[in-house]
Design a protein around this motif. Structure first.
Motif, mmCIF file in Angstrom:
data_model
loop_
_atom_site.group_PDB
_atom_site.id
_atom_site.type_symbol
_atom_site.label_atom_id
_atom_site.label_comp_id
_atom_site.label_asym_id
_atom_site.label_seq_id
_atom_site.Cartn_x
_atom_site.Cartn_y
_atom_site.Cartn_z
ATOM 1 N N GLY A 570 49.577 46.236 33.017
ATOM 2 C CA GLY A 570 48.754 46.197 34.142
ATOM 3 C C GLY A 570 49.311 45.811 35.350
ATOM 4 O O GLY A 570 50.561 45.341 36.176
ATOM 5 N N SER A 571 48.101 45.830 36.503
ATOM 6 C CA SER A 571 48.591 45.975 38.314
ATOM 7 C C SER A 571 47.558 43.986 38.837
ATOM 8 O O SER A 571 46.429 44.582 37.945
ATOM 9 N N VAL A 572 48.430 43.954 39.723
ATOM 10 C CA VAL A 572 47.325 42.719 40.499
ATOM 11 C C VAL A 572 47.699 43.487 41.785
ATOM 12 O O VAL A 572 48.570 43.495 42.054
ATOM 13 N N PHE A 573 47.072 44.059 42.759
ATOM 14 C CA PHE A 573 46.855 44.541 44.241
ATOM 15 C C PHE A 573 46.113 43.308 44.366
ATOM 16 O O PHE A 573 45.058 42.355 44.502
ATOM 17 N N ILE A 574 46.641 42.394 45.509
ATOM 18 C CA ILE A 574 46.673 41.610 46.504
ATOM 19 C C ILE A 574 46.085 41.368 48.255
ATOM 20 O O ILE A 574 47.413 42.051 48.238
ATOM 21 N N PHE A 575 44.717 41.453 48.376
ATOM 22 C CA PHE A 575 45.062 41.327 49.687
ATOM 23 C C PHE A 575 44.714 40.188 50.442
ATOM 24 O O PHE A 575 43.564 39.470 49.810
#
Ligand code: ADP
Length: 579
Positions: A570-575
């Motif tokens: 999986g992936s985590v997009f952090i903004f």
């Protein structure tokens, strides 16, 4: 090889020039040395000759004065008979030093008077002793006659001055004055022994004086032709014949060794006699004078050599330094060229990729634009049929609307990215509640989440503050990221939206447990048109603009975006959003 040769060329030139210069200096030094030697020798010889002439003139005046005095008395006829001479002889003897004896010999050849008495052989008759030659000669020639070095008694030489006495034309006898040669030489030559080897010879070559103890006075060694000393003998003969001169000869010692000597000679003329003073010095004496000049020259040559060498070494070092600087420059320039080559290469790769992306984009966009059109056309065909069931009709209309939406999204994505890139994008600023935005966004992806059975968990702190931002664009960010998460997460997956607050930012994380992203592609996915799988076999739609637009919106409002991912997990997009 060629470059190496060229590199050493300047050093070789400098070294050869230095050697040449040093050789020239040494050559000139040696040449001037021999000139100096000649000049010094010449000067020394002429000085010695001058000295010699002074000595000779002194002796000459002295001797001639003696003759003159006696001749004056001889002319005074009134003094005859001889007894009257005696008082005159006494006066001369006492006033004019240098006489051994002055005596009167009468016409029959007998010594009858004179002074001093102790040196007189009174009554001595020349005829009886067979010594009448000079007596008869002056009687006959009526002229003064001088006999040369006559051995008087042991080791004593005398010179006899015979002056005839005539009275009224009649021969009365002779005045014989005797001069001891040693008196003359002691007076005039002894002092010059320090100036070199001094000797005196008569016109037959008989030695009258010698400052060196080697030769026996009175012997005629000079006149003997000595083979080993031929050169000197020939000079002695020259000396007997000429009035003055100089030369060089090689003197051979008893032990067989020898030395070169400089000789000068000058003659003494008195009546029928001719004596000659010789003065000799070893050439080595002159050389010692020259040596001091040589030492100075040597120092000069040495200094010149050192200076030339130092100059050459300095020049070579300068060349080396220049070379090093040049080498360094070449290395740095080569490095720069390499770097710019690398940059060019990577730019080229990027350009190629860009080109590839462009063509992919064209195919994606055409696909994305054509697919809804095809769907819409088919649906419209169905609607044309009057027999079409109303439920089918509704479904077709729905399909048409969905495809119009899809195309609209595509077109608005293209417009958005063009605005972001040209800096024309505008952001509204309004108080925005983040939970509200998230709810709106979840609703937006509701259909797809239901289709895939993906659950979405929101994990926001209750006191999360509102922020000032462009609400619609923030919704667009969430929708983009949620859509991606849905697209790349298999059926029954899970998405979690969480948030953390810091002093200046609110950090939002959208985590899925989908296919994940390879580590080397993590930075690429934010490039426009970039899709990890852009093949025609790709199951999910999309233009490759979503993340580029998302990044543009976030960064345009002062935030930042990154991704963390593990392939297959999986992936985590952090903004971040500015508070
Ligand atoms: P697209 O319209 O193709 O989704 P995006 O710019 O939104 O274009 O995404 C670029 C690419 O990034 C996608 O094609 C996909 O390969 C990858 N990607 C984006 N989000 C995710 C995700 N959550 N999980 C895995 N891959 C993702």
């Amino acid at each position: 090889m060629f470059a190496k040769q060229n590199r050493w060329k300047p050093y070789i030139i400098v070294a050869v020039a230095a050697i040449l210069l040093i050789s020239i200096v040494i050559f000139l030094g040696i040449r001037s040395n021999s000139e100096v030697k000649d000049i010094v020798e010449q000067q020394f010889t002429s000085q010695q000759l001058l000295l010699n002439k002074q000595i000779s003139r002194g002796i000459e005046v002295f001797l001639n004065e003696k003759v003159l005095l006696i001749e004056i008395i001889a002319k005074q006829e009134s003094q005859i008979p001889p007894d009257n001479f005696t008082s005159h002889f006494k006066t001369i003897y006492e006033k004019s030093s240098g006489f051994y004896a002055i005596q009167f010999i009468n016409e029959s050849g007998t010594v009858v008077a004179g002074y001093p008495e102790e040196n007189l052989p009174l009554g001595y008759n020349l005829y009886e002793n067979n010594q009448s030659f000079a007596f008869e000669k002056v009687q006959k020639e009526k002229e003064t006659y001088i006999t040369g070095g006559v051995q008087m008694f042991e080791e004593e030489l005398g010179s006899f001055i015979w002056v005839p006495v005539f009275h009224e034309g009649k021969f009365k006898g002779t005045i014989l004055s005797i001069i001891k040669v040693s008196d003359v030489t002691d007076r005039f030559l002894k002092n010059y022994a320090s100036q070199g080897h001094v000797y005196l010879i008569d016109k037959y070559g008989m030695l009258l004086y010698d400052s060196s103890p080697e030769l026996q006075i009175g012997e005629n060694d000079f006149y003997l032709v000595n083979e080993s000393n031929l050169l000197h003998t020939s000079i002695i003969q020259e000396q007997i014949n000429c009035t003055e001169g100089s030369g060089k000869y090689f003197k051979i010692f008893e032990n067989g060794t020898g030395e070169e000597r400089i000789i000068t000679y000058s003659s003494i003329g008195w009546h029928n006699q001719k004596w000659s003073v010789g003065l000799t010095n070893p050439v080595s004496d002159v050389n010692s004078l020259i040596h001091s000049v040589y030492i100075k020259q040597g120092v000069f040559i040495g200094m010149s050599g050192i200076l030339i060498l130092a100059g050459s070494v300095w020049t070579i070092l300068l060349f080396m330094k220049w070379n090093k600087t040049l080498e360094k420059e070449v290395i740095s320039k080569t490095h720069e060229i390499k770097q710019s080559n690398e940059l060019l290469q990577s730019a080229n790769i990027k350009l190629k990729e860009h080109d590839k992306l462009k063509s992919e984009f064209v195919s994606i966009v055409s696909h994305e634009l054509r697919t809804p059109l095809t769907a819409m056309k088919t649906s419209a065909e169905f609607l044309k049929d009057d027999n079409c069931d109303s439920s089918v009709r509704l479904e077709m209309l729905d399909l048409i609307i969905r495809n119009i939406d899809r195309q609209t999204r595509m077109v608005s994505d293209l417009l958005d990215i063009s605005r972001i890139e040209s800096g024309r994008i505008k952001f509204n600023s309004e108080i925005t509640n983040l939970s509200e935005v998230v709810n709106w966004s979840i609703k937006n992806v509701d259909t797809i989440s239901k289709e895939k059975g993906i659950t979405i968990d929101v994990n926001f702190p209750k006191d999360l503050p509102s922020i000032k931002t462009d609400k619609d664009k923030l919704i667009q960010v969430f929708v983009n990221l949620l859509n991606n998460a849905m697209k790349f997460t298999p059926q029954g997956g899970n998405i979690t939206i969480s948030s953390v607050e810091s002093d200046n930012f609110i950090e939002v994380r959208i985590k899925d447990n989908g296919i994940g992203i390879a580590p080397d592609l993590l930075n690429r996915i934010f490039d426009k048109f970039y899709q990890i799988d852009s093949t025609s076999t790709r199951k999910v739609g999309g233009s490759g603009l979503g993340l580029a637009i998302t990044k543009g919106i976030i960064e345009g409002q002062g935030g930042s975006i990154r991704v963390e991912s593990m392939q297959g997990e999986g992936s985590v997009f952090i903004f971040t959003l500015v508070k």
